[in-house]
Design an enzyme around this catalytic site. Sequence first.
Site, short mmCIF file in Angstrom:
data_model
loop_
_atom_site.label_atom_id
_atom_site.label_comp_id
_atom_site.label_asym_id
_atom_site.label_seq_id
_atom_site.Cartn_x
_atom_site.Cartn_y
_atom_site.Cartn_z
N LYS A 177 0.99 -1.21 0.02
CA LYS A 177 0.00 -0.02 0.01
C LYS A 177 0.86 1.10 0.02
O LYS A 177 1.58 1.51 1.07
CB LYS A 177 -1.11 0.19 1.22
CG LYS A 177 -2.09 0.66 1.28
CD LYS A 177 -2.14 2.16 0.91
CE LYS A 177 -1.99 2.68 2.23
NZ LYS A 177 -1.81 4.36 1.87
N GLU A 252 8.57 0.26 12.10
CA GLU A 252 9.66 1.15 12.02
C GLU A 252 9.10 2.53 12.07
O GLU A 252 8.29 3.13 10.96
CB GLU A 252 10.65 0.88 10.82
CG GLU A 252 11.88 1.54 10.65
CD GLU A 252 12.01 2.88 10.32
OE1 GLU A 252 11.97 3.61 11.06
OE2 GLU A 252 12.37 2.82 8.99
N CYS A 286 13.41 9.53 9.25
CA CYS A 286 12.94 8.78 10.68
C CYS A 286 14.09 8.86 11.64
O CYS A 286 14.28 9.12 12.55
CB CYS A 286 12.38 7.48 10.56
SG CYS A 286 13.30 6.23 9.56
N GLU A 386 9.31 14.66 17.49
CA GLU A 386 9.75 14.46 15.96
C GLU A 386 9.27 15.61 15.22
O GLU A 386 8.24 15.75 15.24
CB GLU A 386 9.43 13.16 15.52
CG GLU A 386 10.14 12.99 14.24
CD GLU A 386 9.76 11.57 13.54
OE1 GLU A 386 8.75 10.97 13.84
OE2 GLU A 386 10.65 11.05 13.07
P1 NAD Z 1 1.22 7.86 8.60
O1 NAD Z 1 1.99 6.87 9.78
O2 NAD Z 1 0.03 8.12 8.99
O3 NAD Z 1 1.19 7.16 7.37
C1 NAD Z 1 2.12 6.05 7.12
C2 NAD Z 1 1.20 5.21 5.94
O4 NAD Z 1 0.31 4.43 6.78
C3 NAD Z 1 0.73 5.63 4.86
O5 NAD Z 1 0.81 4.90 3.73
C4 NAD Z 1 -0.74 5.79 5.20
O6 NAD Z 1 -1.76 5.75 4.22
C5 NAD Z 1 -0.78 4.57 6.19
N1 NAD Z 1 -1.92 4.55 7.19
C6 NAD Z 1 -2.74 5.64 7.65
N2 NAD Z 1 -3.55 5.27 8.51
C7 NAD Z 1 -3.67 3.81 8.41
C8 NAD Z 1 -4.31 2.78 9.00
N3 NAD Z 1 -5.28 3.17 9.80
N4 NAD Z 1 -4.02 1.75 8.57
C9 NAD Z 1 -3.04 1.09 7.96
N5 NAD Z 1 -2.40 2.05 7.17
C10 NAD Z 1 -2.46 3.42 7.54
O7 NAD Z 1 2.19 8.90 8.56
P2 NAD Z 1 1.97 10.35 7.77
O8 NAD Z 1 0.53 10.72 8.07
O9 NAD Z 1 2.29 10.30 6.25
O10 NAD Z 1 3.00 11.24 8.60
C11 NAD Z 1 2.59 11.88 9.94
C12 NAD Z 1 4.06 11.54 10.87
O11 NAD Z 1 4.54 10.49 10.75
C13 NAD Z 1 5.30 12.53 10.13
O12 NAD Z 1 5.04 13.70 10.62
C14 NAD Z 1 6.31 11.85 10.88
O13 NAD Z 1 6.47 12.14 12.27
C15 NAD Z 1 5.83 10.38 10.75
N6 NAD Z 1 6.47 9.49 9.73
C16 NAD Z 1 7.85 8.82 10.22
C17 NAD Z 1 8.24 8.14 8.90
C18 NAD Z 1 9.27 7.33 9.37
O14 NAD Z 1 10.13 6.82 8.36
N7 NAD Z 1 9.44 6.69 10.21
C19 NAD Z 1 7.79 8.29 7.71
C20 NAD Z 1 6.46 8.93 7.25
C21 NAD Z 1 5.91 9.57 8.52
#
Ligand code: NAD
Length: 483
Positions: A177, A252, A286, A386
């Site tokens: 996804k 992660e 991250c 973060e």
């Molecule tokens: P998120 O965790 O919401 O999204 C990551 C992925 O999860 C996306 O593909 C999203 O569509 C999916 N997702 C969202 N809700 C879900 C659910 N209920 N079930 C399954 N999958 C779901 O992250 P974001 O909104 O894109 O970013 C928000 C914050 O997350 C950022 O500000 C940052 O702090 C953190 N982040 C961390 C990393 C990392 O590498 N550790 C990467 C991106 C974002």
Amino acid sequence: MSAVQELYKNYINGHWVDGGAGAIAVDNPNTGEALALQAAADAADVDRAVQAAVAVRENRSLADLRPVERARMIQKMSAHISANKDRVATLLTLESGKPLWESEIEVDSAARFLEFYGNQAESVEGKSIPLGASYFDFTTYEPYGVSGQIIPWNFPLEITARGIGPALATGNAVVVKTPELDPLSHFIFGEAAEAAGFPAGAVNVLCGHGAEAGAALTAHPDVGQVVFTGSVQTGTAVAVAAARRVVPCVLELGGKSAGIVYPDADRAKVLDSVRWGIYFNAGQVCSAFSRILVHESIHDEMVERVSELAKSLSVGHGMERPIFGANMGAMVSEAQRARAEGLCQRAQSEGARAVTGGRKLNQPGYFFEPTVFDGVTPEMNIAQEEVFGPVISVMTFSDDDEAIRMANNTDYGLVAGVFTKDLDRATAAAQRLRAGQIYVNEWYAGGVETPFGGFGKSGYGREKGREALYNYVQTKNIGIALG
Ligand code: NAD
């Protein structure tokens, strides 16, 4: 611009298909303008993709191969991605805001992950366990069957390759996804799977909204194992969904990682680490170097040097920044930039001093100033939360114990660094720092070959390296009573 298609489809069971949930409008962070549409999967699309993967699990068309055959297909995927580097990197820059040279690094890195895991496919071996003359006992490693993977937007191609490489190497089919903000360049994985000769259903790549497609994938009863990279909040929801079905999960999540700088540190190495550690990918990493802990005797000098570095970066359109240099691209979205700005305002209200930066750029696109905060103390929010942006916090320590205490004083534990010429001191710090990966004298020291993952709220399980292969297999012991 003509290289950009109007609509990018999902790749399910070997076909390019529209999405049941319509389409997601993807914009260009370099300009703030509309870029293209991405098909949005609904729960029924996710189910079709999982069922295609289940068919591959059941007909054993991956699992029963001699491992070298999987290895060769994964390496063909890698070669296909490398051969298409220019068009993929261009599209990635347009959808993510990364400078073109950073997108090229990401495409290379995606290809490298597949090369590495192609190489590893032949290396997963069981063992025999002696039980005396009356038995013959041995173990095998079996794939979970269907690996469901949720990808974030910060390194979309690299993180997908990092997850599908070991999954395919060990004989799993995958359903990926992709992130809503920059899903377009993922078309290359469907293309590459076809070019490599994978059976239909072995590699499924779809985008959709997290709450709909992401949640449907992680809760699907036929997904045998879940891999997630992203925020703590979503990661927790994913882990709960996996736990309900009693399937394993690799998480992660984020970090608030600190590098400790001693007075004898090589200044060039520290500054190089800051440049890569917090300004690469506009700090949306991250494992970013988001806190620099400096010994009090070098505080003024380090604040000045780090601020000069931040001010030297030219921030703007990624296509106008094609080669490595003193430059930085946009943040991925208006929302991420607004969040970073809000955290910077809060830092100032709590008494931190913005030596440089802290604001958005007054021009189209989602640009944010490379930022340095001084006078940050452990109880401030900016020392704990973060930012996921180009913002580094300078904190000051007076002795080893204080430095370690400050470094360890967050809920996270992804990476940590130490800069000194004294290897005894570095080794002692490495032993006491609470993080999954320790960098001595170079932020990001390590590679595709080295295990990566977090302590604490940074998650669990390890990506990268040979260690990651064991996330994708379960041990089976076979005991044979003889005679
Ligand atoms: P998120 O965790 O919401 O999204 C990551 C992925 O999860 C996306 O593909 C999203 O569509 C999916 N997702 C969202 N809700 C879900 C659910 N209920 N079930 C399954 N999958 C779901 O992250 P974001 O909104 O894109 O970013 C928000 C914050 O997350 C950022 O500000 C940052 O702090 C953190 N982040 C961390 C990393 C990392 O590498 N550790 C990467 C991106 C974002």
